[in-house]
Design a protein around this motif. Structure first.
Motif, PDB file in Angstrom:
ATOM      1  N   GLY A  48       0.812  -1.214   0.000  1.00 55.06           N
ATOM      2  CA  GLY A  48       0.000   0.000   0.000  1.00 55.06           C
ATOM      3  C   GLY A  48       0.844   1.262   0.000  1.00 55.06           C
ATOM      4  O   GLY A  48       2.065   1.232   0.221  1.00 55.06           O
ATOM      5  N   GLY A  49       0.155   2.356  -0.254  1.00 58.44           N
ATOM      6  CA  GLY A  49       0.835   3.620  -0.504  1.00 58.44           C
ATOM      7  C   GLY A  49       1.526   4.238   0.707  1.00 58.44           C
ATOM      8  O   GLY A  49       2.595   4.829   0.571  1.00 58.44           O
ATOM      9  N   GLU A  52       4.813   2.673   1.371  1.00 56.40           N
ATOM     10  CA  GLU A  52       5.680   3.047   0.247  1.00 56.40           C
ATOM     11  C   GLU A  52       6.304   4.435   0.490  1.00 56.40           C
ATOM     12  O   GLU A  52       7.506   4.622   0.343  1.00 56.40           O
ATOM     13  CB  GLU A  52       4.795   3.068  -1.024  1.00 56.40           C
ATOM     14  N   LYS A 205      11.744   1.403  -7.387  1.00 51.71           N
ATOM     15  CA  LYS A 205      10.498   1.359  -8.144  1.00 51.71           C
ATOM     16  C   LYS A 205      10.405   2.448  -9.202  1.00 51.71           C
ATOM     17  O   LYS A 205       9.725   2.285 -10.210  1.00 51.71           O
ATOM     18  CB  LYS A 205       9.318   1.500  -7.180  1.00 51.71           C
ATOM     19  N   ILE A 233      -1.798  -2.169 -11.354  1.00 47.47           N
ATOM     20  CA  ILE A 233      -0.975  -2.567 -10.206  1.00 47.47           C
ATOM     21  C   ILE A 233      -1.677  -2.070  -8.949  1.00 47.47           C
ATOM     22  O   ILE A 233      -1.714  -0.869  -8.697  1.00 47.47           O
ATOM     23  CB  ILE A 233       0.432  -1.945 -10.324  1.00 47.47           C
ATOM     24  N   ARG A 235      -3.582  -3.368  -4.833  1.00 47.58           N
ATOM     25  CA  ARG A 235      -4.058  -4.409  -3.939  1.00 47.58           C
ATOM     26  C   ARG A 235      -5.351  -5.000  -4.512  1.00 47.58           C
ATOM     27  O   ARG A 235      -6.063  -4.322  -5.252  1.00 47.58           O
ATOM     28  CB  ARG A 235      -4.363  -3.803  -2.564  1.00 47.58           C
ATOM     29  N   LYS A 240     -10.524  -0.943  -5.934  1.00 44.57           N
ATOM     30  CA  LYS A 240      -9.561  -0.847  -7.049  1.00 44.57           C
ATOM     31  C   LYS A 240     -10.146  -1.466  -8.320  1.00 44.57           C
ATOM     32  O   LYS A 240      -9.559  -1.390  -9.376  1.00 44.57           O
ATOM     33  CB  LYS A 240      -8.253  -1.563  -6.691  1.00 44.57           C
ATOM     34  N   GLY A 265      -0.540  -7.413  -7.799  1.00 40.16           N
ATOM     35  CA  GLY A 265      -1.026  -6.929  -6.515  1.00 40.16           C
ATOM     36  C   GLY A 265      -0.214  -7.451  -5.370  1.00 40.16           C
ATOM     37  O   GLY A 265       0.081  -8.640  -5.295  1.00 40.16           O
ATOM     38  N   SER A 266       0.185  -6.538  -4.474  1.00 39.94           N
ATOM     39  CA  SER A 266       0.894  -7.016  -3.285  1.00 39.94           C
ATOM     40  C   SER A 266      -0.140  -7.236  -2.190  1.00 39.94           C
ATOM     41  O   SER A 266      -1.152  -6.562  -2.131  1.00 39.94           O
ATOM     42  CB  SER A 266       1.945  -6.002  -2.838  1.00 39.94           C
ATOM     43  N   VAL A 305       7.792  -4.110 -10.429  1.00 40.29           N
ATOM     44  CA  VAL A 305       6.712  -3.134 -10.619  1.00 40.29           C
ATOM     45  C   VAL A 305       7.197  -2.042 -11.570  1.00 40.29           C
ATOM     46  O   VAL A 305       6.505  -1.641 -12.516  1.00 40.29           O
ATOM     47  CB  VAL A 305       6.258  -2.523  -9.261  1.00 40.29           C
ATOM     48  N   LEU A 326      -1.015   6.173  -5.827  1.00 33.08           N
ATOM     49  CA  LEU A 326       0.407   6.382  -6.151  1.00 33.08           C
ATOM     50  C   LEU A 326       0.779   5.732  -7.472  1.00 33.08           C
ATOM     51  O   LEU A 326       1.673   6.199  -8.188  1.00 33.08           O
ATOM     52  CB  LEU A 326       1.270   5.729  -5.070  1.00 33.08           C
ATOM     53  N   THR A 327       0.093   4.650  -7.785  1.00 24.40           N
ATOM     54  CA  THR A 327       0.413   3.923  -9.017  1.00 24.40           C
ATOM     55  C   THR A 327       0.222   4.808 -10.254  1.00 24.40           C
ATOM     56  O   THR A 327       0.887   4.594 -11.262  1.00 24.40           O
ATOM     57  CB  THR A 327      -0.483   2.691  -9.150  1.00 24.40           C
ATOM     58  N   GLU A 330       3.341   7.011 -10.351  1.00 20.14           N
ATOM     59  CA  GLU A 330       4.500   6.167 -10.707  1.00 20.14           C
ATOM     60  C   GLU A 330       4.545   5.900 -12.211  1.00 20.14           C
ATOM     61  O   GLU A 330       5.607   5.973 -12.837  1.00 20.14           O
ATOM     62  CB  GLU A 330       4.417   4.832  -9.949  1.00 20.14           C
TER      63      GLU A 330
END
Ligand code: UDP
Length: 413
Positions: A48-49, A52, A205, A233, A235, A240, A265-266, A305, A326-327, A330
């Motif tokens: 999760g963000g 991160e 990343k 990308i 969870r 999501k 997904g983490s 990722v 955040l994805t 990124e």
């Protein structure tokens, strides 16, 4: 409570991302706050963000000379089940808050607060709802300033949950939200500030990866690098909308049969719903071998990722509610066009038609995917605009300054 170990980072490496004016202000504020003790408190060190961001923010602030610790609160399954419900309901899901959930929530907040007795920080930054009630049980010697940092979309919360949480967040000296839309029900909070999340441009990343290397990495996960790839990308979480992404892919595939889909997904340690939703996603994907569903248990870590964000033709973030996403930043940073759900923090990052596309439905998302796959020149223009937007607004250098400005303001008031 557990102190989280973070890797070392050197702020000098990041100065190239700052203007001269910002550097001057940064050094001035560091001088002012270098003897202050700061604590960040959240619920997970991985996934999760928030985790991160803290993995970069904490070592960089330390390297700048600030005394900063990161505490991960202690919890067990019963607590994470309750706090996941808090998360969902604060984002608007229906449901009643019952006495048992309140009891569990407060029990763990009290336990964690007791473990922090004797820790005397000048600034306590408490992230998200999980540890928000710790403030209720703080020791009286603790005279520091308390700041609640909300990362979720609270624009249309379930009011029962919001009112309950409000009893605690109103005690804070300041509250930080990602955007104004998220504080409709918070008009009487002290000192409201707005700071967006951020990305670390030099983390594994986000550091530039050669396209060739990126393609080599993704090919190890069964991706055919000669065919188009769309990726989400995230969870595995209903907000999501991974199931919606599968529907998008199915529509696109009818007109663009060579397309492939990757869902990465983490599994966050504070997200008990994640496994159940992963299994649902796997079932829905069925036996289509052009869909790759990959988790951190299959060897996906930061570099992988990065590779997927770099080498995908399009990144999707089809969230229904999103604190920030955040994805999105990124992928934009890597010059990959992003199609995002028209919601929350994604709306801040995607200027529709300029840095990507905002979509409200599966069908609209599929149309935008097809448009980008067929018009490479649109994607190229978006790449430039997206990267510039991130450089200007969402790099970690900028956020450190935001925090220091907030401390400064709180000390002056
Ligand atoms: N992430 C990751 N591996 C994955 C899925 C996600 O490293 O398989 C990272 C992602 O790159 C991003 C963060 O987890 O940095 C997710 O943050 P975001 O704000 O998008 O969503 P959150 O999980 O906080 O709701």
């Amino acid at each position: 409570m557990k102190l989280v170990n973070v890797a070392k980072k050197s702020y000098k490496d990041y100065l190239c991302f700052m203007s001269e004016k910002d550097k001057k202000e940064l050094y001035f504020l560091i001088e002012k706050f270098k003897d202050k003790k700061i604590a960040m408190v959240n619920a997970t060190e991985f996934g999760g963000g928030v985790a991160e961001i803290l993995h970069s923010l904490v070592p960089l602030m330390n390297d700048l000379g600030l005394k900063i610790d990161w505490w991960k609160m202690y919890g067990e399954e019963e607590f994470y089940n309750v706090t996941k419900a808090f998360h969902n309901r604060l984002q608007g899901e229906e449901g009643d808050l019952n006495e048992r959930d309140i009891e569990v929530y407060l029990k763990y907040n009290r336990l964690n607060a007791m473990e922090m007795q004797g820790c005397d920080y000048d600034f306590m930054i408490i992230h998200d709802p999980q540890p928000a009630a710790i403030i209720e049980y703080r020791s009286i010697e603790n005279k520091g300033k308390w700041i609640w940092r909300c990362h979720i979309d609270t624009s249309t919360p379930n009011l029962q949950y919001w009112k309950f949480l409000y009893n605690y967040i109103v005690k804070y000296d300041a509250a930080i939200f990602t955007m104004e839309d998220f504080v409709k029900e918070g008009l009487h909070l002290n000192n409201i500030h707005f700071i967006t999340p951020c990305i670390d441009p030099l983390s594994l990343k986000n550091v530039p990866l050669e396209m060739e290397e990126a393609k080599e990495i993704i090919s190890k996960f069964g991706i055919d690098i000669n065919r188009p790839l769309i990726t989400q990308i995230s969870r595995f979480d209903p907000w999501k909308d991974p199931l919606g992404v599968l529907e998008v892919y199915k529509i696109v595939r009818k007109e663009f049969p060579s397309v492939q889909l990757a869902l990465l997904g983490s599994m966050a340690s504070d997200d008990p719903e994640g496994w159940e939703y992963l299994y649902r996603t796997l079932r829905r994907a069925g036996e289509d071998y052009d869909i790759k569903i990959i988790t951190n248990f299959n060897g996906i870590s930061n570099k992988e990722v990065n590779a997927f964000q770099t080498a995908s033709d399009i990144v999707i973030q089809k969230s229904i509610k999103e604190g920030f996403g955040l994805t999105v930043a990124e992928a934009l940073w890597k010059g990959t066009p992003v199609i995002g759900g028209n919601t929350g923090g994604i709306k801040l990052q995607i200027e529709d038609g300029v840095t990507g596309y905002l979509v409200d439905t599966v069908e609209e998302c599929a149309r935008k995917v097809l448009r980008l796959l067929r018009n490479l020149s649109i994607a190229e223009e978006m790449e430039k605009a997206g990267r510039e937007k991130v450089q200007k607004e969402y790099l970690i250098t900028n956020k450190i300054l935001n925090y220091l400005r907030l401390f400064n303001k709180m000390c002056d008031s």
